[in-house]
Design a protein around this motif. Structure first.
Motif, PDB file in Angstrom:
ATOM      1  N   ALA A   1       0.830  -1.204   0.000  1.00 40.50           N
ATOM      2  CA  ALA A   1       0.000   0.000   0.000  1.00 40.50           C
ATOM      3  C   ALA A   1       0.871   1.264   0.000  1.00 40.50           C
ATOM      4  CB  ALA A   1      -0.913  -0.012   1.221  1.00 40.50           C
ATOM      5  N   VAL A   2       2.195   1.096  -0.143  1.00 39.10           N
ATOM      6  CA  VAL A   2       3.112   2.234  -0.177  1.00 39.10           C
ATOM      7  C   VAL A   2       2.844   3.027  -1.454  1.00 39.10           C
ATOM      8  CG1 VAL A   2       5.539   2.924  -0.350  1.00 39.10           C
ATOM      9  CG2 VAL A   2       4.868   1.100   1.217  1.00 39.10           C
ATOM     10  N   THR A   3       2.672   4.329  -1.297  1.00 38.89           N
ATOM     11  CA  THR A   3       2.355   5.190  -2.431  1.00 38.89           C
ATOM     12  C   THR A   3       3.587   5.981  -2.885  1.00 38.89           C
ATOM     13  OG1 THR A   3       1.782   7.092  -1.062  1.00 38.89           O
ATOM     14  CG2 THR A   3       0.001   5.494  -1.540  1.00 38.89           C
TER      15      THR A   3
ATOM     16  N   ASP B   1       4.325   8.492  -0.309  1.00 41.17           N
ATOM     17  CA  ASP B   1       5.083   7.936   0.816  1.00 41.17           C
ATOM     18  C   ASP B   1       6.577   7.911   0.492  1.00 41.17           C
ATOM     19  OD1 ASP B   1       2.699   7.385   2.231  1.00 41.17           O
ATOM     20  OD2 ASP B   1       2.582   5.349   1.394  1.00 41.17           O
ATOM     21  N   ILE B   2       6.890   7.509  -0.724  1.00 36.37           N
ATOM     22  CA  ILE B   2       8.293   7.430  -1.149  1.00 36.37           C
ATOM     23  C   ILE B   2       8.898   8.827  -1.241  1.00 36.37           C
ATOM     24  CG2 ILE B   2       9.828   6.786  -3.051  1.00 36.37           C
ATOM     25  CD1 ILE B   2       7.944   4.367  -3.517  1.00 36.37           C
ATOM     26  N   GLN B   3       8.145   9.782  -1.762  1.00 34.30           N
ATOM     27  CA  GLN B   3       8.642  11.158  -1.846  1.00 34.30           C
ATOM     28  C   GLN B   3       8.935  11.724  -0.457  1.00 34.30           C
ATOM     29  OE1 GLN B   3       5.638  13.152  -4.146  1.00 34.30           O
ATOM     30  NE2 GLN B   3       6.417  12.357  -6.095  1.00 34.30           N
ATOM     31  N   THR B   4       8.098  11.410   0.496  1.00 36.58           N
ATOM     32  CA  THR B   4       8.326  11.844   1.882  1.00 36.58           C
ATOM     33  C   THR B   4       9.618  11.240   2.417  1.00 36.58           C
ATOM     34  OG1 THR B   4       5.959  12.081   2.295  1.00 36.58           O
ATOM     35  CG2 THR B   4       7.378  11.811   4.228  1.00 36.58           C
ATOM     36  N   LEU B   5       9.831   9.973   2.148  1.00 38.33           N
ATOM     37  CA  LEU B   5      11.047   9.290   2.586  1.00 38.33           C
ATOM     38  C   LEU B   5      12.281   9.872   1.895  1.00 38.33           C
ATOM     39  CD1 LEU B   5      11.702   6.962   4.546  1.00 38.33           C
ATOM     40  CD2 LEU B   5      11.578   5.412   2.600  1.00 38.33           C
ATOM     41  N   GLU B   6      12.159  10.180   0.612  1.00 39.26           N
ATOM     42  CA  GLU B   6      13.271  10.806  -0.110  1.00 39.26           C
ATOM     43  C   GLU B   6      13.662  12.135   0.531  1.00 39.26           C
ATOM     44  OE1 GLU B   6      13.109   9.542  -4.765  1.00 39.26           O
ATOM     45  OE2 GLU B   6      11.404  10.734  -4.044  1.00 39.26           O
ATOM     46  N   LYS B   7      12.664  12.917   0.932  1.00 36.78           N
ATOM     47  CA  LYS B   7      12.943  14.199   1.593  1.00 36.78           C
ATOM     48  C   LYS B   7      13.652  13.976   2.922  1.00 36.78           C
ATOM     49  CE  LYS B   7       9.270  16.776  -0.596  1.00 36.78           C
ATOM     50  NZ  LYS B   7       7.870  17.125  -0.527  1.00 36.78           N
ATOM     51  N   GLU B   8      13.202  12.969   3.664  1.00 35.74           N
ATOM     52  CA  GLU B   8      13.836  12.660   4.949  1.00 35.74           C
ATOM     53  C   GLU B   8      15.300  12.263   4.764  1.00 35.74           C
ATOM     54  OE1 GLU B   8      11.583   9.767   7.211  1.00 35.74           O
ATOM     55  OE2 GLU B   8       9.705  10.810   6.752  1.00 35.74           O
TER      56      GLU B   8
ATOM     57  N   TYR C   1       5.553  -5.233  -2.406  1.00 34.99           N
ATOM     58  CA  TYR C   1       4.900  -6.168  -1.484  1.00 34.99           C
ATOM     59  C   TYR C   1       5.179  -5.794  -0.038  1.00 34.99           C
ATOM     60  CZ  TYR C   1       3.659  -9.894  -4.835  1.00 34.99           C
ATOM     61  OH  TYR C   1       3.086 -10.634  -5.837  1.00 34.99           O
ATOM     62  N   HIS C   2       4.197  -6.089   0.809  1.00 35.35           N
ATOM     63  CA  HIS C   2       4.446  -6.146   2.252  1.00 35.35           C
ATOM     64  C   HIS C   2       5.040  -7.528   2.490  1.00 35.35           C
ATOM     65  CE1 HIS C   2       2.317  -2.475   3.132  1.00 35.35           C
ATOM     66  NE2 HIS C   2       1.292  -2.898   2.401  1.00 35.35           N
TER      67      HIS C   2
ATOM     68  N   LYS D   1       1.355  -2.636   8.829  1.00 34.84           N
ATOM     69  CA  LYS D   1       1.376  -1.458   9.699  1.00 34.84           C
ATOM     70  C   LYS D   1       2.736  -0.804   9.561  1.00 34.84           C
ATOM     71  CE  LYS D   1      -1.257  -1.532  13.876  1.00 34.84           C
ATOM     72  NZ  LYS D   1      -1.236  -1.858  15.288  1.00 34.84           N
ATOM     73  N   GLU D   2       2.756   0.486   9.261  1.00 34.40           N
ATOM     74  CA  GLU D   2       4.020   1.216   9.169  1.00 34.40           C
ATOM     75  C   GLU D   2       5.026   0.538   8.236  1.00 34.40           C
ATOM     76  OE1 GLU D   2       4.025   4.101  10.726  1.00 34.40           O
ATOM     77  OE2 GLU D   2       2.250   3.740  11.936  1.00 34.40           O
ATOM     78  N   PRO D   3       4.686   0.323   6.977  1.00 29.62           N
ATOM     79  CA  PRO D   3       5.534  -0.460   6.074  1.00 29.62           C
ATOM     80  C   PRO D   3       6.920   0.113   5.813  1.00 29.62           C
ATOM     81  CG  PRO D   3       3.801   0.638   4.848  1.00 29.62           C
ATOM     82  CD  PRO D   3       3.501   0.834   6.311  1.00 29.62           C
ATOM     83  N   LEU D   4       7.091   1.408   5.970  1.00 29.25           N
ATOM     84  CA  LEU D   4       8.401   1.994   5.677  1.00 29.25           C
ATOM     85  C   LEU D   4       9.242   2.265   6.930  1.00 29.25           C
ATOM     86  CD1 LEU D   4       7.469   4.405   2.755  1.00 29.25           C
ATOM     87  CD2 LEU D   4       8.527   2.142   2.633  1.00 29.25           C
ATOM     88  N   ASN D   5       8.753   1.869   8.105  1.00 34.08           N
ATOM     89  CA  ASN D   5       9.513   2.135   9.326  1.00 34.08           C
ATOM     90  C   ASN D   5      10.891   1.484   9.315  1.00 34.08           C
ATOM     91  OD1 ASN D   5       7.743   3.865  10.480  1.00 34.08           O
ATOM     92  ND2 ASN D   5       7.120   2.501  12.134  1.00 34.08           N
ATOM     93  N   ASN D   6      10.980   0.233   8.912  1.00 35.85           N
ATOM     94  CA  ASN D   6      12.283  -0.444   8.885  1.00 35.85           C
ATOM     95  C   ASN D   6      13.173   0.108   7.776  1.00 35.85           C
ATOM     96  OD1 ASN D   6      11.844  -2.061  11.132  1.00 35.85           O
ATOM     97  ND2 ASN D   6      10.781  -3.596   9.918  1.00 35.85           N
ATOM     98  N   VAL D   7      12.579   0.567   6.696  1.00 38.89           N
ATOM     99  CA  VAL D   7      13.344   1.234   5.639  1.00 38.89           C
ATOM    100  C   VAL D   7      13.872   2.559   6.197  1.00 38.89           C
ATOM    101  CG1 VAL D   7      13.207   2.304   3.361  1.00 38.89           C
ATOM    102  CG2 VAL D   7      12.062   0.117   3.779  1.00 38.89           C
TER     103      VAL D   7
END
Length: 180
Positions: free
Chosen positions: A56-58, A61-68, A84-85, A97-103
């Motif tokens: 369900a990662v959009t 979501d990825i753009q937010t992570l790139e900024k971080e 995939y989850h 739940k929170e799919p990008l936390n470990n990333v």
């Protein structure tokens, strides 16, 4: 090449390669606390065999992570973290739940400031895998590893401590998931 389809296929091949339950009732894809939508079968009251489900990662979501991270992620990596989850043991798991936390936990300011995207680790040997993003051509963004201890040494030469592994993310993915 359809990168997302390639990543999807590689994950499915890898999952199936180790998806056998032994006579002792063990499966590599067993873990505790599997969300209901990812469960294949409960082994006991605590452990379940999990299955991959579409992510369900959009793109947002990825753009937010790139900024971080302060980096622009390559297309291969974007597909890698949004297909995939899963609970694979060779890369940061991505639960429902929170799919990008470990990333997100892979973030390292020293590596990112030098243009390296940390994306996985080798827990056994304490090495972090990262993508060199200083090249504009994704096919030439090599994969390196570095001892995590070096990142805590203010005197260390991080660039000199990186060990070359693969010419690009596809080569890493092929070797890790498709074993080609």
């Amino acid at each position: 090449m359809d990168i997302r389809a390639y990543i999807k296929n590689g994950f499915e091949v890898y999952y199936e390669r180790y998806n056998q339950v032994s006579e002792e009732g063990f499966c590599r894809w067993m873990r505790p606390d599997v969300p209901e939508e990812m469960k294949v079968v409960d082994i006991d009251a605590e452990w379940s065999v999990w299955r991959m489900i579409p992510s369900a990662v959009t793109e947002e979501d990825i753009q937010t992570l790139e900024k971080e991270f302060g980096l622009n992620f390559p297309e291969w990596y974007k597909a890698f973290i949004s297909t995939y989850h899963h609970y694979f043991d060779v890369i940061p798991e991505q639960s429902v739940k929170e799919p990008l936390n470990n990333v997100r936990d892979m973030y390292n300011p020293s590596l990112c400031s030098l243009g390296y995207l940390p994306f996985s680790w080798d827990e056994e040997y304490g090495k972090i895998f990262c993508i060199d993003l200083k090249n504009d051509n994704e096919e030439n963004c090599a994969i390196y590893e570095i001892e995590h201890e070096i990142l805590f040494d203010d005197e260390a030469d991080i660039q000199a401590s990186l060990d070359y592994l693969y010419p690009n993310f596809k080569a890493y993915f092929d070797d890790t998931f498709l074993q080609i």
